[in-house]
Design an enzyme around this catalytic site. Structure first.
Site, short mmCIF file in Angstrom:
data_model
loop_
_atom_site.label_atom_id
_atom_site.label_comp_id
_atom_site.label_asym_id
_atom_site.label_seq_id
_atom_site.Cartn_x
_atom_site.Cartn_y
_atom_site.Cartn_z
N GLY A 279 0.84 -1.20 0.00
CA GLY A 279 0.00 0.00 0.00
C GLY A 279 0.87 1.24 0.00
O GLY A 279 1.09 1.89 -1.02
N ARG A 316 -2.06 11.35 10.52
CA ARG A 316 -0.93 10.52 10.96
C ARG A 316 -0.07 11.16 12.06
O ARG A 316 0.29 10.48 13.01
CB ARG A 316 -0.04 10.13 9.76
N TYR A 320 -0.14 8.81 15.28
CA TYR A 320 1.06 7.98 15.50
C TYR A 320 2.29 8.80 15.88
O TYR A 320 3.38 8.25 15.97
CB TYR A 320 1.42 7.20 14.22
N CYS A 346 -9.55 22.56 16.91
CA CYS A 346 -9.45 22.87 18.33
C CYS A 346 -8.99 21.68 19.14
O CYS A 346 -9.75 21.09 19.92
CB CYS A 346 -10.80 23.38 18.82
N1 LLP Z 1 -2.36 -6.00 3.72
C1 LLP Z 1 -3.04 -5.93 4.87
C2 LLP Z 1 -3.83 -7.09 5.30
C3 LLP Z 1 -3.00 -4.76 5.65
O1 LLP Z 1 -3.67 -4.70 6.80
C4 LLP Z 1 -2.23 -3.64 5.20
C5 LLP Z 1 -2.16 -2.41 5.99
C6 LLP Z 1 -1.55 -3.76 3.98
C7 LLP Z 1 -1.63 -4.95 3.27
C8 LLP Z 1 -0.74 -2.63 3.40
O2 LLP Z 1 0.38 -2.32 4.18
P1 LLP Z 1 1.43 -1.22 3.66
O3 LLP Z 1 2.13 -1.78 2.46
O4 LLP Z 1 0.69 0.02 3.37
O5 LLP Z 1 2.34 -1.05 4.83
N2 LLP Z 1 -2.71 3.97 8.90
C9 LLP Z 1 -1.36 3.51 9.16
C10 LLP Z 1 -1.04 2.27 8.39
C11 LLP Z 1 -2.00 1.12 8.65
C12 LLP Z 1 -1.72 -0.11 7.83
C13 LLP Z 1 -2.81 -1.10 7.96
N3 LLP Z 1 -2.67 -2.28 7.15
C14 LLP Z 1 -0.39 4.64 8.86
O6 LLP Z 1 -0.82 5.72 8.45
O7 LLP Z 1 0.82 4.49 9.07
#
Ligand code: LLP
Length: 420
Positions: A279, A316, A320, A346
């Protein structure tokens, strides 16, 4: 080097997204807005796709990172599959021209309605995260006269060594089925009339910088897959999830090509299709959040730069404590000072960055970099703020891919009860 370079760079003080100066985008479309570089998206795609060439594979882009229809459509045209976690994401993929038979469906709480929609569409597989989900899917598929393709999401009990909020592969996390329990669940799946086993998968976390835990997870999956196949469980694919981190500041990130090559080497001559679910690494550094300085103010030792974007646009940093590079998007108009960059919401956590050196004045443009992933998708209307516009730059052309919300939209569905 700017995160996002060479597609997003500051030249003579002007920020460019491909061939468009940020100022030109802002003049035409206003702020705040997310601006994405098509060239950067295509480049990220090829980093994976080129390294996978010659191996049966499917890149299932994780829709949650950025689910704009135009971006899904771009990846669909490039041949992507999709990793989804809701019926909503399935609907987006289909609307954007994605192929259902390239969709994998993850998530610990799929509803019956979501299962039905996915069975109806004919997805590639359900990533099963609990024994009771397996029973439920078997029943729902039976009611529809269908057979549901499944993979079991195994929790490999590997520490991704990333932020605790985005770590998913330890046994104490809610995700997946315990490594030791998985063989029994597969054996059970084999006996269910409306279930067809197709694969095995894992996803251990996100923003993973050192790839070693990802290799460890892959090895655990392969060991298990070998045992399962020896026991007559028919596996056709293996997915190591997503998770590769990107550069926000000065982090050293894993090389995508080297990562993929290592996975291919580990896979060896096993007859398994290799799936990945990236992602962030596909979209993160392909986008910026372009904002305008509304107010500059000084309080005690602090200099505050109040911009027209806020935690509702990019959550973010507030959630985080994430660090995003923040730079002036036009040449310095004042001596450089260190600014705490905040939004108008706010909440004290509405801070996008602290002590950022910029030579700015009110009315100038400021860009928050690396905002292509988990930016717009995590945005909200908190403080009744319309969500930002989204723009895709394609060389000479700029396309609005999501209109800025208008305030009336925000309470359109609310009802004041009539009294007798
Ligand atoms: N596959 C599954 C089952 C997942 O839960 C996720 C992300 C991905 C793939 C993709 O992961 P990536 O390649 O993006 O690392 N909101 C958080 C990140 C949450 C990720 C959740 N799962 C942030 O802004 O850092």
């Amino acid at each position: 080097m700017t995160p996002g370079a060479p597609f997003i760079v500051r030249k003579d003080g002007h920020l460019f997204i491909d061939q468009w100066a940020a100022k030109r985008v802002a003049d035409q479309l206003g702020t705040p807005c997310f601006v994405y570089s098509k060239a950067a998206l295509v480049h990220a795609w090829h980093q994976y796709a080129d390294a996978l060439e010659g191996t049966p594979h499917l890149i299932c882009y994780a829709v949650k990172a950025n689910s704009n229809l135009a971006i899904l459509n771009l990846f669909a045209q490039l041949g992507a599959g999709f990793d989804i976690v809701s019926g909503g994401e399935l609907a987006r993929v289909l609307k954007a021209g994605g192929r259902a038979d390239r969709v994998v469906f993850s998530g610990v709480g799929k509803t019956e309605a979501e299962m039905r929609a996915a069975l109806y569409a004919g997805i590639k597989c359900f990533n099963i995260e609990s024994p009771s989900e397996l029973d439920r899917l078997n029943r729902v598929a039976g009611e529809m006269g269908k057979v549901a393709p499944i993979s079991i999401r195994v929790n490999p009990d590997v520490d991704a060594k990333t932020h605790a909020h985005i770590s998913t592969g330890k046994k104490e996390n809610k995700f997946g089925i315990g490594y030791d329990m998985a063989p029994d669940v597969y054996a059970k799946a084999l006996d269910l009339a409306n279930i067809r086993i197709t694969g095995i998968d894992a996803h251990i976390g996100s923003q993973v910088l050192d790839p070693e835990p990802l290799y460890a997870a892959m090895q655990r999956l392969l060991d298990l897959a070998d045992r399962l196949m020896a026991d007559g469980i028919p596996l056709h694919h293996i997915s190591n999830g997503g998770g590769l981190g990107i550069q926000y500041k000065d982090e050293k990130t894993a090389d995508i090509g080297a990562y993929v090559k290592r996975l291919r080497d580990m896979l060896g001559d096993r007859k398994l299709e290799l799936l990945l679910e990236p992602g962030r690494s596909m979209v993160g550094n392909a986008g910026v959040l372009l904002t305008k300085v509304e107010v500059l103010k000084t309080a005690g030792e602090k200099n505050f730069c109040v911009i027209d974007a806020a935690m509702n646009d990019l959550a973010r940093p507030a959630i985080y404590g994430a660090w995003h590079e923040i730079i002036a998007a036009s040449p310095d108009s004042a001596p450089v000072r260190n600014w705490d960059v905040v939004g108008p919401v706010c909440e004290s956590t509405d801070k996008l960055g602290e002590g950022r050196p910029m030579g700015i004045s009110e009315g100038d443009l400021v860009a928050i970099l690396s905002a292509g992933a988990y930016g717009m998708t995590m945005s909200s209307n908190y403080n009744t703020r319309p969500r930002a516009a989204e723009v895709l730059i394609d060389g000479e052309d700029a396309f609005v891919i999501r209109k800025r919300e208008v305030i009336a939209d925000l309470f359109r569905d609310e009802i004041i009860p009539e009294r007798a």
